[in-house]
Enzyme design. Structure first.
Site, PDB file in Angstrom:
ATOM      1  N   LEU A 273     -61.913 -42.622 -34.861  1.00 14.79           N
ATOM      2  CA  LEU A 273     -62.597 -43.227 -33.540  1.00 14.79           C
ATOM      3  C   LEU A 273     -63.134 -41.989 -32.795  1.00 14.79           C
ATOM      4  O   LEU A 273     -64.340 -42.050 -32.142  1.00 14.79           O
ATOM      5  CB  LEU A 273     -61.987 -43.941 -32.540  1.00 14.79           C
ATOM      6  CG  LEU A 273     -61.569 -45.492 -33.000  1.00 14.79           C
ATOM      7  CD1 LEU A 273     -60.563 -46.130 -32.331  1.00 14.79           C
ATOM      8  CD2 LEU A 273     -62.902 -46.327 -33.785  1.00 14.79           C
TER       9      LEU A 273
ATOM     10  N   GLY B 141     -60.360 -34.920 -29.942  1.00 18.60           N
ATOM     11  CA  GLY B 141     -60.468 -33.997 -28.730  1.00 18.60           C
ATOM     12  C   GLY B 141     -59.619 -32.840 -28.903  1.00 18.60           C
ATOM     13  O   GLY B 141     -58.928 -32.746 -29.882  1.00 18.60           O
ATOM     14  N   GLY B 142     -59.267 -32.271 -27.789  1.00 22.03           N
ATOM     15  CA  GLY B 142     -58.178 -31.099 -27.789  1.00 22.03           C
ATOM     16  C   GLY B 142     -57.046 -31.309 -28.125  1.00 22.03           C
ATOM     17  O   GLY B 142     -56.305 -30.451 -28.667  1.00 22.03           O
TER      18      GLY B 142
ATOM     19  N   LYS C  49     -53.356 -43.115 -31.169  1.00 21.74           N
ATOM     20  CA  LYS C  49     -53.587 -41.819 -30.457  1.00 21.74           C
ATOM     21  C   LYS C  49     -52.684 -41.035 -30.893  1.00 21.74           C
ATOM     22  O   LYS C  49     -51.277 -41.155 -31.146  1.00 21.74           O
ATOM     23  CB  LYS C  49     -53.146 -41.946 -28.855  1.00 21.74           C
ATOM     24  CG  LYS C  49     -54.567 -41.944 -28.250  1.00 21.74           C
ATOM     25  CD  LYS C  49     -54.362 -41.710 -26.722  1.00 21.74           C
ATOM     26  CE  LYS C  49     -55.651 -41.739 -26.094  1.00 21.74           C
ATOM     27  NZ  LYS C  49     -55.325 -41.428 -24.547  1.00 21.74           N
TER      28      LYS C  49
ATOM     29  N   ASP D 165     -55.954 -41.260 -12.041  1.00 18.50           N
ATOM     30  CA  ASP D 165     -57.025 -40.910 -12.877  1.00 18.50           C
ATOM     31  C   ASP D 165     -57.885 -42.223 -13.087  1.00 18.50           C
ATOM     32  O   ASP D 165     -58.653 -42.289 -13.861  1.00 18.50           O
ATOM     33  CB  ASP D 165     -56.575 -40.201 -14.243  1.00 18.50           C
ATOM     34  CG  ASP D 165     -58.119 -39.313 -14.612  1.00 18.50           C
ATOM     35  OD1 ASP D 165     -58.977 -39.103 -13.789  1.00 18.50           O
ATOM     36  OD2 ASP D 165     -58.041 -39.171 -15.767  1.00 18.50           O
TER      37      ASP D 165
END
Lengths: 350, 188
Positions: A86, A89-90, A108, A201
């Site tokens: 999907l 990222g880092g 994830k 966040d």
């Protein structure tokens, strides 16, 4: 004049002008033809402090990061089978996968080599723990946190929908709908606070509306159990300065966090308030050209009431949002008070 | 012929003015940069960032062994490696942006590194296009930018690799930067 000669003339004048103080440049350029003078002046006026300050280190990192060890469709992670990638990222990748019963899940993965990075692991575990400690219809459901050959993984609910960033960018949200979304979102934040968990966040990128209309809060990667914490180094650029790419996050940061004070539940309420303002008014209360201007706006700009920007917002909601954005944390309502007002306003607003 | 010998031969051919040698060199260096990148990455995992110039230096050491010995070959090698690096980064930026556009479903950004990489991708593709326009006017300046920006080389390293004076590289870099930024702003 042929193009070659023209360019050489421009180059010569540009270099000569650079060696002169600004007030002597005019005399130098006076002798040139208007076309060349215009070109040199235009080049001298370019602001070279923005752009090309590279090298592009993040892209290089992503390039390398994305290559090795990526999972293929059919690979197994714990009891899950990978279906497709999907995003990358880092920190790792996010995959669509199926559990043993064939149900869709989101996986994830924290890259194996990052397991040596305590901060990355902490963040990953925090997300898993915080979200799995919360069973709420408006908080993404975490099924499992574990370790496999691919690295650490979190298996969570697959959501079919869009984040509010996408929804709001696409156009105005009807006020009656906005009240419903606001009520669901504040209910989730109130539930997290009741369990002693701060999200830290909250922003439209982390709030999703599913196709069935249910709102879900995602990404508890920065969440903390009640204990107060200072500003997160991850919120800042690697050099400790706030970089342009972070302005998205910055827009939802309460003034006390910018001042380096610890986050409290009132900080989440402020971020939620900035989101609700944007949801109802159709524009962000602290929108500004540069990150520095955003900082100034959060600290001191007079905020126009949401209703002055868009007619039809119920008075109680408008007043509620203003209180959530109060610069004094102590003056803000709690998340459950926010939820109550929105529940009450539901019939009137619809 | 072993890869090192092949690289040396191609560098020499290119140095003598055979442009087709460069077309063969770039893919070889490209593949090697990728291979090295994966290994070097492990040393950088904690910082999460990586300077392209470190990759190029590694690649140089790999090919350098005994073969790339002359000063001139070394300079040529750096010039080739920076071109390969430009191709790698531009290709990656393009595929990143294409993947973003192609995804029907919402993409969940994982962290700030990813957001920063998104921003750099947009900048790199637009820089790449502007650089092609600059190359038509002034190939030397376009080469200086390639070395400085895509290769991450310092002014001194760029001067050495291109056989220019430091003053010339500084002047070329300044004018090229102004020209490119203006070009990119115009298109934006």
């Amino acid at each position: 004049m042929n193009p070659r000669t023209r360019w050489e003339e421009i180059e010569r004048l540009y270099n000569d002008a650079l060696d002169l103080p600004a007030h002597e440049r005019k005399a130098l350029l006076a002798g040139a033809s208007p076309d060349i003078r215009h070109e040199v002046e235009s080049l001298l006026s370019v602001d070279c402090t923005v752009g090309l300050n590279g090298p592009p280190v993040y892209l290089a990192a992503d390039l390398l990061n994305g290559q090795p060890g990526r999972l293929e469709p059919g690979d197994r992670v714990g009891s899950y089978q990978v279906e497709s990638l999907l995003s990358v990222g880092g920190m790792g990748e996010v995959y669509l996968a199926r559990d043993a019963d064939g149900k869709r899940v989101v996986l994830k993965i924290l890259r194996r080599h990052l397991i040596a990075n305590a901060q990355a692991v902490d963040r990953f575990e925090t997300e898993a723990r915080a979200a799995s400690a919360l069973r709420h219809p408006n908080i993404v459901h975490v099924y499992e946190f574990g370790e496999s050959d691919a690295g650490l993984f979190i298996a969570m609910e697959w959501l079919d929908g869009s984040t509010f960033r996408t929804i709001m960018d696409a156009g105005a949200v009807q006020i009656s709908q906005a009240i419903d979304y606001a009520r669901q979102t504040s209910g989730a934040v109130a539930a997290a606070h009741a369990a002693g968990i701060l999200h830290r966040d909250i922003k439209p990128e982390n709030i999703m509306r599913c196709k069935d209309g249910v709102v879900k809060i995602l990404d508890f990667g920065l969440a903390r159990h009640g204990r107060p914490v200072g500003p997160d180094p991850e919120m800042m650029g690697t050099s400790g300065t706030i970089t342009g790419s972070l302005s998205g996050t910055l827009l939802y940061m309460p003034p006390e966090i910018l001042r380096g004070e610890p986050a409290t539940s009132a900080s989440d309420v402020f971020s939620l308030g900035a989101f609700l303002y944007e949801l109802f008014a159709g524009k962000h209360p602290f929108a500004a050209a540069t990150p520095l201007d955003v900082l100034a706006a959060i600290e001191s700009r007079l905020i126009a009431s949401a209703v002055s920007t868009r007619a039809g917002i119920p008075v109680a909601v408008d007043r509620l949002i203003s209180r959530m954005l109060d610069r004094e944390a102590a003056c803000r309502p709690t998340a459950s008070e926010v939820q109550e007002v929105l529940e009450k306003d539901k019939p009137a607003g619809l | 012929m072993d890869p090192q010998g092949e690289v040396t031969r191609l560098l020499a051919a290119w140095g003598k003015g055979d442009p087709s040698a460069l077309d063969q060199l770039i893919p070889m260096v490209y593949a090697e940069l990728y291979r090295i990148a994966r290994r070097v990455w492990n040393r950088h995992q904690l910082e999460n960032t990586l300077q392209p110039t470190e990759l190029i230096n590694e690649a140089y050491l790999k090919f350098a062994n005994a073969e790339i010995s002359s000063y001139q070959d070394r300079c040529h090698f750096f010039a080739v490696a920076c071109t390969a690096m430009r191709q790698i980064l531009v290709n990656h930026a393009k595929s990143r942006l294409a993947a973003k556009r192609g995804e029907g479903r919402e993409r969940i950004p994982l962290d700030e590194v990813e957001r920063a990489a998104d921003q750099e991708s947009v900048e790199i593709v637009s820089l790449h296009e502007a650089l092609e326009a600059l190359q038509a006017i002034d190939p030397r300046k376009s080469k200086v930018v390639e070395m400085r920006y895509f290769g991450g080389l310092s002014v001194e390293e760029t001067a050495e690799a291109l056989g220019l004076s430091i003053g010339t590289v500084n002047r070329d870099w300044s004018l090229a930067k102004s020209w490119l930024i203006r070009e990119m702003n115009r298109k934006a």
